[in-house]
Design a protein around this motif. Structure first.
Motif, short mmCIF file in Angstrom:
data_model
loop_
_atom_site.label_atom_id
_atom_site.label_comp_id
_atom_site.label_asym_id
_atom_site.label_seq_id
_atom_site.Cartn_x
_atom_site.Cartn_y
_atom_site.Cartn_z
N VAL A 1 65.87 28.72 -12.85
CA VAL A 1 66.66 27.53 -14.02
C VAL A 1 65.32 26.37 -13.58
CG1 VAL A 1 67.73 24.98 -14.04
CG2 VAL A 1 68.99 27.32 -14.00
N GLY A 2 64.54 26.25 -12.59
CA GLY A 2 63.59 25.34 -11.82
C GLY A 2 62.93 25.22 -12.90
N LEU A 3 62.00 26.29 -13.76
CA LEU A 3 61.31 26.37 -15.09
C LEU A 3 61.24 25.25 -16.10
CD1 LEU A 3 58.24 27.38 -15.73
CD2 LEU A 3 59.37 29.12 -16.77
N TYR A 4 62.93 25.00 -16.09
CA TYR A 4 63.13 24.20 -17.31
C TYR A 4 63.67 22.62 -16.72
CZ TYR A 4 62.30 28.81 -19.39
OH TYR A 4 62.42 30.11 -19.81
N PHE A 5 63.88 22.87 -15.02
CA PHE A 5 64.49 21.12 -15.30
C PHE A 5 62.95 20.59 -15.16
CE2 PHE A 5 66.85 18.25 -12.83
CZ PHE A 5 67.31 18.54 -12.45
N SER A 6 63.08 19.75 -15.22
CA SER A 6 61.59 18.98 -15.91
C SER A 6 61.75 17.26 -15.26
CB SER A 6 61.45 18.74 -16.79
OG SER A 6 60.76 19.47 -16.93
N LYS A 7 61.56 16.75 -13.83
CA LYS A 7 61.31 15.29 -13.67
C LYS A 7 60.62 14.11 -14.31
CE LYS A 7 61.95 16.61 -9.60
NZ LYS A 7 62.47 16.44 -8.47
N VAL A 8 60.83 13.30 -14.88
CA VAL A 8 59.98 12.20 -15.78
C VAL A 8 59.27 11.04 -14.22
CG1 VAL A 8 59.71 10.54 -17.11
CG2 VAL A 8 60.48 12.55 -18.11
N GLU A 9 60.72 11.03 -13.53
CA GLU A 9 60.16 9.62 -12.16
C GLU A 9 61.21 9.97 -11.50
OE1 GLU A 9 61.12 4.82 -11.53
OE2 GLU A 9 61.57 5.67 -13.10
N CYS A 10 60.85 10.23 -10.16
CA CYS A 10 61.11 10.46 -8.93
C CYS A 10 60.88 10.22 -7.78
CB CYS A 10 61.23 12.47 -9.28
SG CYS A 10 62.22 12.87 -7.59
N MET B 1 65.56 26.29 -22.19
CA MET B 1 66.07 27.16 -21.52
C MET B 1 67.24 27.45 -22.45
SD MET B 1 68.72 25.59 -18.98
CE MET B 1 70.66 26.48 -19.02
N ASP B 2 67.84 27.13 -23.41
CA ASP B 2 68.97 27.87 -24.61
C ASP B 2 68.87 29.44 -25.29
OD1 ASP B 2 71.28 27.64 -25.44
OD2 ASP B 2 70.43 27.30 -27.42
N ALA B 3 67.28 29.77 -24.41
CA ALA B 3 66.49 31.10 -25.90
C ALA B 3 65.84 32.16 -24.59
CB ALA B 3 64.88 30.20 -26.54
N GLN B 4 66.85 31.77 -23.46
CA GLN B 4 66.53 32.56 -22.48
C GLN B 4 67.86 33.35 -22.21
OE1 GLN B 4 63.08 33.21 -21.47
NE2 GLN B 4 62.81 31.85 -22.65
N PRO B 5 67.96 34.64 -22.31
CA PRO B 5 69.07 35.59 -22.49
C PRO B 5 69.41 35.91 -21.01
CG PRO B 5 67.45 36.52 -23.78
CD PRO B 5 67.10 35.07 -23.53
N ASN B 6 68.56 35.14 -19.61
CA ASN B 6 69.05 35.54 -18.62
C ASN B 6 69.41 34.01 -18.05
OD1 ASN B 6 66.80 34.54 -18.84
ND2 ASN B 6 66.45 34.71 -16.90
N LEU B 7 69.46 33.13 -18.90
CA LEU B 7 69.60 32.00 -18.69
C LEU B 7 71.34 31.58 -19.25
CD1 LEU B 7 67.09 29.46 -18.04
CD2 LEU B 7 68.27 30.37 -16.38
N ASN B 8 71.82 31.96 -19.85
CA ASN B 8 72.80 32.33 -21.19
C ASN B 8 74.27 31.86 -20.10
OD1 ASN B 8 71.73 32.63 -22.73
ND2 ASN B 8 72.53 34.66 -23.81
N ASP B 9 74.14 32.61 -19.04
CA ASP B 9 74.94 32.24 -17.44
C ASP B 9 75.25 30.86 -17.29
OD1 ASP B 9 73.17 33.44 -16.57
OD2 ASP B 9 74.52 33.85 -14.55
N VAL B 10 74.58 30.24 -16.90
CA VAL B 10 73.94 28.98 -16.03
C VAL B 10 75.03 27.69 -16.82
CG1 VAL B 10 72.63 26.74 -15.17
CG2 VAL B 10 71.95 29.31 -15.69
N GLN B 11 75.64 27.23 -16.40
CA GLN B 11 76.06 26.41 -16.52
C GLN B 11 76.60 25.31 -16.06
OE1 GLN B 11 80.97 27.32 -17.07
NE2 GLN B 11 80.39 28.82 -18.63
N THR B 12 76.24 24.80 -14.15
CA THR B 12 76.04 24.55 -13.26
C THR B 12 74.37 24.12 -12.48
OG1 THR B 12 78.48 23.96 -13.25
CG2 THR B 12 77.21 23.43 -11.34
N ILE B 13 73.80 23.04 -12.94
CA ILE B 13 72.91 23.52 -11.91
C ILE B 13 72.88 22.17 -10.46
CG2 ILE B 13 70.26 22.78 -12.29
CD1 ILE B 13 70.67 23.70 -15.46
#
Length: 197
Positions: A120-129, A155-167
Motif C-alpha cells: 500500500v506504500g505507493l498509494y499512501f500519501s502524506k501532505v504534512e508530517c 489504489m482502487d484500480a489495483q487488483p492486488n489491493l482489493n483485499d486491503v481493508q485496513t492499513i
C-alpha cells in the motif's frame, strides 16, 4: 621481467583498482539510492510525500490504524490521539500524535515510519508530517504532532489491493544529537541559572 607479463600485471592491477573504486562508490551511494527507490516504488511500506491533496474521492473506504513507539533510549511517551480512522480513498484526513518528555533537560527525536501492508506504500500519501524534521521537546513538555494524509484513489484500480481493508501507519521516534539540541540544552540551563539568580 618479460614486457608481456608486466603489461598483463598492469591490466590486472588497473582492473582490480577500478573494481575496488566502483564497489566503494556503490557502498557510499547505496543508502540514498535505496531510499529513493523505496520512495518511488513504495517498497517496504515507504509512503509517498505529496504537496497537496489532488484527485477524486471514491466511496470505497479503508480503516487506517496508528501505532506509536519510542526507542528505549529516548525518554518520551508517544501515542496517537486516536487509534484509527475510517477514510474514503482520495479523502484527506488530519490526525494528531502526542509526545511528552520525561527527561530533565531538552531532548530531540526524529521519527521513522512505514505502512503495512507494504504493497500500500505507493498509494499512501502524506501532505504534512512531523517525521520530516527533528523534534526538540523541553522537560515535561507535551507536544502535538499533526499528520495530514490521504490514500490515493488510484489504489482502487489495483487488483492486488482489493483485499486491503485496513492499513497500519507506524511511527518510531529515535533520539537525536544535533547542534540545535546542544543550543536548546544550553539555553535551558542559562534560563534556569537566571531564575535561580
Amino acid at each position: 621481467m618479460d614486457p608481456k607479463v608486466q603489461r598483463r600485471n598492469r591490466i590486472i592491477m588497473t582492473s582490480l583498482c577500478g573494481v575496488a573504486f566502483t564497489m566503494g562508490l556503490l557502498a557510499f551511494a547505496s543508502v540514498p539510492l535505496y531510499r529513493m527507490f523505496c520512495q518511488v516504488t513504495g517498497y517496504g511500506g515507504t509512503t509517498q510525500v505529496a504537496d497537496s491533496v489532488t484527485g477524486q474521492v471514491l466511496d470505497r473506504k479503508v480503516r487506517v490504524r496508528f501505532v506509536a513507539n519510542t526507542d528505549a533510549g529516548l525518554p518520551w511517551t508517544f501515542k496517537a490521539e486516536q487509534s484509527e480512522v475510517e477514510v474514503r480513498l482520495g479523502e484527506p484526513a488530519l490526525i494528531y500524535f502526542q509526545a511528552t518528555s520525561t527527561a530533565k533537560e531538552p531532548t530531540a527525536g526524529q521519527a521513522v515510519y512505514n505502512v503495512t501492508p507494504d504493497k500500500v506504500g505507493l498509494y499512501f500519501s502524506k501532505v504534512e508530517c512531523f517525521c520530516f524534521t527533528e523534534q526538540i521537546i523541553q522537560p515535561g513538555e507535551t507536544v502535538e504532532f499533526p499528520v495530514y494524509f490521504y490514500v490515493d484513489a488510484a489504489m482502487d484500480a489495483q487488483p492486488n489491493l482489493n483485499d486491503v481493508q485496513t492499513i497500519t501507519l507506524s511511527y518510531t521516534f529515535y533520539g537525536q544529537r544535533s547542534k540545535a539540541l546542544e543550543n536548546a540544552v544550553a539555553a535551558y540551563y542559562r534560563a534556569a541559572a537566571e531564575r535561580n539568580g
